[in-house]
Scaffold this motif. Structure first.
Motif, short mmCIF file in Angstrom:
data_model
loop_
_atom_site.label_atom_id
_atom_site.label_comp_id
_atom_site.label_asym_id
_atom_site.label_seq_id
_atom_site.Cartn_x
_atom_site.Cartn_y
_atom_site.Cartn_z
N LEU A 44 69.46 54.22 11.70
CA LEU A 44 69.28 54.02 13.14
C LEU A 44 67.85 53.55 13.46
CD1 LEU A 44 70.53 54.29 15.99
CD2 LEU A 44 69.68 56.66 16.01
N THR A 45 66.88 54.22 12.84
CA THR A 45 65.47 53.86 13.08
C THR A 45 65.18 52.46 12.57
OG1 THR A 45 64.87 56.19 12.82
CG2 THR A 45 63.08 54.58 12.70
N SER A 46 65.75 52.10 11.43
CA SER A 46 65.56 50.75 10.87
C SER A 46 66.11 49.69 11.82
CB SER A 46 66.24 50.64 9.50
OG SER A 46 65.67 51.53 8.59
N ASP A 47 67.25 49.99 12.45
CA ASP A 47 67.83 49.06 13.42
C ASP A 47 66.89 48.83 14.61
OD1 ASP A 47 70.08 48.67 11.92
OD2 ASP A 47 71.29 50.16 13.00
N TYR A 48 66.34 49.94 15.10
CA TYR A 48 65.39 49.82 16.22
C TYR A 48 64.20 48.94 15.83
CZ TYR A 48 67.53 53.44 19.16
OH TYR A 48 68.37 54.16 19.97
N LEU A 49 63.70 49.13 14.61
CA LEU A 49 62.54 48.37 14.14
C LEU A 49 62.86 46.88 14.02
CD1 LEU A 49 61.17 50.85 11.43
CD2 LEU A 49 60.03 50.21 13.57
N GLU A 50 64.09 46.56 13.59
CA GLU A 50 64.48 45.16 13.44
C GLU A 50 64.56 44.46 14.79
OE1 GLU A 50 68.06 44.85 11.21
OE2 GLU A 50 67.16 45.61 9.34
N GLN A 51 64.84 45.22 15.85
CA GLN A 51 64.96 44.64 17.19
C GLN A 51 63.59 44.37 17.84
OE1 GLN A 51 67.90 46.71 19.73
NE2 GLN A 51 68.72 47.61 17.84
N LEU A 52 62.53 44.86 17.20
CA LEU A 52 61.18 44.63 17.74
C LEU A 52 60.70 43.24 17.33
CD1 LEU A 52 59.03 47.87 17.33
CD2 LEU A 52 59.30 46.49 19.37
N SER A 53 60.82 42.27 18.25
CA SER A 53 60.47 40.88 17.91
C SER A 53 58.96 40.66 17.78
CB SER A 53 61.03 39.93 18.97
OG SER A 53 60.52 40.28 20.26
N SER A 54 58.16 41.57 18.37
CA SER A 54 56.70 41.38 18.35
C SER A 54 56.09 41.70 16.99
CB SER A 54 56.04 42.26 19.42
OG SER A 54 56.36 43.63 19.17
N HIS A 55 56.82 42.40 16.13
CA HIS A 55 56.27 42.78 14.82
C HIS A 55 57.31 42.59 13.72
CE1 HIS A 55 53.50 44.93 17.52
NE2 HIS A 55 52.64 44.94 16.51
N VAL A 99 62.05 61.87 21.07
CA VAL A 99 63.25 62.71 20.92
C VAL A 99 64.40 61.79 20.52
CG1 VAL A 99 64.81 64.31 22.06
CG2 VAL A 99 62.37 64.29 22.69
N LYS A 100 64.97 62.03 19.38
CA LYS A 100 65.99 61.13 18.83
C LYS A 100 67.16 60.93 19.79
CE LYS A 100 65.00 62.31 13.99
NZ LYS A 100 65.55 62.90 12.75
N SER A 101 67.61 62.03 20.44
CA SER A 101 68.79 61.94 21.31
C SER A 101 68.51 61.15 22.59
CB SER A 101 69.29 63.35 21.67
OG SER A 101 68.27 64.06 22.35
N GLU A 102 67.23 61.07 22.97
CA GLU A 102 66.86 60.37 24.20
C GLU A 102 66.27 58.99 23.93
OE1 GLU A 102 64.12 62.96 26.11
OE2 GLU A 102 65.56 64.61 26.36
N MET A 103 66.23 58.61 22.67
CA MET A 103 65.53 57.38 22.29
C MET A 103 66.35 56.16 22.67
SD MET A 103 63.44 56.86 18.78
CE MET A 103 64.86 56.97 17.72
N THR A 104 65.66 55.17 23.30
CA THR A 104 66.27 53.87 23.60
C THR A 104 65.43 52.79 22.93
OG1 THR A 104 64.93 53.55 25.61
CG2 THR A 104 67.04 54.71 25.86
N THR A 105 65.97 51.59 22.91
CA THR A 105 65.24 50.48 22.28
C THR A 105 63.89 50.25 22.97
OG1 THR A 105 67.34 49.41 21.73
CG2 THR A 105 65.36 48.04 21.67
N VAL A 163 50.06 60.68 17.53
CA VAL A 163 49.71 59.89 18.71
C VAL A 163 50.84 59.91 19.74
CG1 VAL A 163 48.17 58.38 17.40
CG2 VAL A 163 50.57 57.72 17.71
N ASP A 164 52.05 60.26 19.32
CA ASP A 164 53.19 60.27 20.25
C ASP A 164 54.33 61.04 19.59
OD1 ASP A 164 54.72 59.77 22.46
OD2 ASP A 164 54.62 57.58 22.31
N TYR A 165 55.35 61.34 20.38
CA TYR A 165 56.56 61.97 19.82
C TYR A 165 57.76 61.32 20.49
CZ TYR A 165 56.29 64.54 24.20
OH TYR A 165 56.22 64.85 25.53
N ARG A 200 62.12 52.39 24.89
CA ARG A 200 61.22 53.55 24.67
C ARG A 200 60.63 53.51 23.28
NH1 ARG A 200 57.88 56.71 24.11
NH2 ARG A 200 57.87 58.97 24.41
N PHE A 201 61.46 53.20 22.29
CA PHE A 201 61.00 53.12 20.91
C PHE A 201 59.95 52.00 20.76
CE2 PHE A 201 61.35 51.63 16.50
CZ PHE A 201 61.16 52.81 15.80
N ALA A 202 60.29 50.83 21.31
CA ALA A 202 59.38 49.68 21.20
C ALA A 202 58.03 49.99 21.84
CB ALA A 202 60.01 48.45 21.85
N ARG A 203 58.07 50.66 23.03
CA ARG A 203 56.82 50.98 23.73
C ARG A 203 55.96 51.92 22.89
NH1 ARG A 203 59.09 51.68 28.22
NH2 ARG A 203 59.34 53.95 28.20
#
Length: 651
Positions: A20-31, A108-114, A104-106, A116-119
């Motif tokens: 799931l985390t890898s998917d979020y990272l792949e959607q980050l076009s800036s990096h 919550v997996k259940s509340e995580m959105t694309t 630097v931040d935390y 929020r994760f990207a920010r």
């Protein structure tokens, strides 16, 4: 365009969360991310301790362990990147503990959105970049401080032996030995001075690079400054059989607000280069003012009839350590710093420098600078025609008496002498202070005396200041008038203390000269307020010299004793204290900055506390901090190499 991948360490023991985390990272076009996955806490600490990742995502629950211990240990072991804690559920106590531990931040997996994760990722990486920049800046500042300390140390280490070289040479040139080795001593002295000028260039460039070079602007008589440059450079031009001409294309402001020392340095550097690279013909300096963007600027052009510079090499000469001489002539030397320094100085003076040159057709440098607001300043053409007009109108006054004119430049001697003769006085001439002293002694032996002496300040063999001291020693009571291009604050007081009665600025204003003649020769050829020095000058003056370099200490002691000052040497901080404890009856203590067992400034402070009546002078190979000098109430600072002229100012 290639974008470097961001190295990310994901510490997660759940494979589904990893995907799931890898998917979020792949959607980050800036990096673009290079992901390394670790599930074991011990392995995570080991990997993080290598500090090879740009960012870490760390799960709070890792089997029987928790991510906080991994976080704390990783930071303790040197991981400097941002760490974001991943938690299964919201928990304020856990969140605070994670942030306190260094996260630097935390998230919550259940509340995580694309979004929020990207920010969170962008924020963490931005913080990392800011921190990296801060560390780089601190590193650069530390390196600059280290470089400054090195240059200050280098300056001190080079100036100290130069004091010995120039000091002993100066003593030998004034001794009987100079008759057998006059040429050789001249070579040593000139090359020592050249070495000093190269050292000054390197230090100037280092100040510019560190943005620590400051201008000291003040109101300056432009005519006098130009006369000073002309008189100095004309000697070098005459030595090569060249003609040097200064002219103004229009009336120039008499007073400008500039750093006189730096403008003088710029003009001398460019004219000196013109003389170096010109074998026959002339060098011409023209001055004018011109409006540039609604501001009136001061311009100078320096044109020579030398060999010229090829177009492809013209840009090089304004860069440090570049010399056209390396390619086209091996007959001239230098470090190749002069024009680079001129360029930087002119930038700071709100001006510029340009070059127009061609091979075989000479070179023309044009410089500009801001002279302050000169809108309402009185103006006049440059008066630098030093060839006397023998058809000059009659003097406005008539005087009687005998006058000695002392100047190393023949044209100036003849010009001043002709003006005095036209007023009715008899005139003799001397080329330097030593010759003037001999003429006065011979006149005294014949029962004749001079009523006045017009004395140039800067001359070879013996300068005007030293000559005046010697003249007062032998009982000369007539007026001594200084001829000088110097316009520094306090110059009149300094010269008066040395025995001068009056000062006339160069170029010599005929009206001032005639007024001075009338005032001087109408008072029975004597003045009541002349400072007459005793037969044995400074016989009761005692200095304590604190200097650990034996050669520098010895030459300074010899120079001081040649001026009649009894001098005791201390080789260290403790040695100085021991001498003062036994005998504190000194007029001044001269303190080197760097002593083997302490700082000269610390010693100056100690002396201030325990011997408040003892005057302190810092003698240093580097410029001390002016704030500390003011705080310690230091009377004077002398920059090495030390010479007779500098030491005379102490007495």
């Amino acid at each position: 365009m290639y974008i470097k991948a961001t190295k990310l360490l994901l510490v997660e023991d759940d494979e589904d969360d990893y995907i799931l985390t890898s998917d979020y990272l792949e959607q980050l076009s800036s990096h673009t991310f290079e992901i390394e996955w670790v599930s074991d806490p011990k392995q995570a600490v080991k990997v993080l301790s290598k500090n090879k990742h740009d960012i870490c995502l760390l799960d709070y629950r890792l089997g029987a362990s928790d991510g906080l211990s991994v976080l704390k240990q990783a930071i303790k072991n040197g991981f400097s990147g941002p760490i974001i804690m991943l938690t299964g559920q919201s928990n304020e106590a856990l969140d605070s503990a994670a942030l306190d531990a260094g996260a630097v931040d935390y998230l919550v997996k259940s509340e995580m959105t694309t979004s929020r994760f990207a920010r969170a990722i962008r924020y963490a990486l931005a913080r990392r970049d800011v921190e990296d920049e801060r560390l780089e800046r601190l590193k650069a500042e530390a390196e600059n401080r280290s470089k400054d300390r090195f240059l200050a140390h280098l300056s001190h280490e080079l100036r100290t032996p130069l004091s010995s070289v120039l000091g002993y040479t100066e003593l030998l040139m004034q001794s009987d030995f100079s008759k057998q080795a006059e040429n050789e001593l001249g070579v040593i002295y000139r090359n020592g001075k050249h070495l000093l000028s190269l050292l000054n260039d390197v230090l100037d460039l280092s100040k510019i690079a560190a943005d620590k070079l400051e201008l000291n602007c003040s109101d300056v008589n432009l005519d006098s400054l130009m006369a000073d440059v002309f008189t100095l450079m004309r000697v070098s031009a005459l030595d090569k059989g060249l003609s040097l001409r200064f002219e103004s294309l229009q009336p120039l402001p008499l007073i400008v607000n500039i750093d006189a020392t730096r403008l003088r340095q710029i003009l001398i550097n460019i004219i000196n280069n013109a003389i170096k690279f010109t074998e026959q013909g002339e060098i011409t300096l023209c001055a004018w003012t011109e409006f540039v963007s609604d501001r009136e600027m001061l311009f100078f052009s320096i044109e020579d009839s030398g060999m010229g510079i090829a177009p492809e090499k013209q840009a090089l000469i304004f860069k440090p350590f570049e010399q056209i001489a390396d390619v086209e002539s091996r007959a001239v030397g230098g470090a190749g710093l002069g024009l680079a320094i001129c360029t930087e100085l002119l930038n700071r003076m709100q001006g510029s420098i340009a070059l127009d040159s061609a091979i075989g057709k000479g070179s023309k440098f044009i410089i500009s600078l801001y002279p302050g607001n000169i809108k309402n300043v009185e103006r006049s053409l440059l008066r630098l025609d030093l060839t006397p007009n023998m058809q000059q109108k009659n003097a406005p006054c008539k005087v009687n008496g005998r006058v000695l004119v002392v100047d190393d430049l023949r044209d100036l001697r003849v010009l001043v002498g002709h003006m005095i003769t036209s007023a009715g006085a008899k005139v003799d001439y001397a080329e330097h202070g030593k010759q003037a002293l001999e003429k006065v002694r011979n006149a005294q032996q014949q029962g004749i005396d001079y009523d006045a002496i017009f004395m140039d300040i800067h001359m070879p063999i013996m300068g005007g200041k030293e000559a005046t001291i010697e003249l007062r020693k032998i009982g000369f009571e007539g007026a001594i008038i200084a001829l000088t291009a110097a316009t520094m604050k306090g110059i009149h007081n300094e010269l008066s203390a040395l025995g001068f009665n009056n000062v006339i600025a160069k170029p010599v204003d005929s009206n001032l000269l005639y007024q001075c003649l009338q005032d001087t020769l109408s008072k029975n050829n004597k003045t009541a307020d002349v400072l007459i020095l005793p037969e044995v000058t400074h016989s009761n003056t005692r200095f304590l010299l604190v200097e650990d370099d034996a050669d520098a200490a010895q030459i300074t002691q010899l120079l001081l004793e040649s001026l009649g000052v009894e001098t005791q040497i201390a080789s260290s901080y403790e040695h100085c204290l021991a001498i003062l404890k036994a005998d504190a009856n000194y007029d001044k203590v001269l303190l080197d900055m760097n002593l083997p067992d302490g700082s000269g400034l610390d010693l100056a402070n100690h002396i201030k506390q325990h011997y408040p009546k003892l005057k302190r002078v810092i003698v240093s190979g580097m410029e001390p901090d002016p704030v500390k000098i003011k705080q310690l109430e230091i009377e004077q600072v002398l920059l090495k190499p030390i010479n007779l002229a500098l030491l005379e100012t102490l007495i």
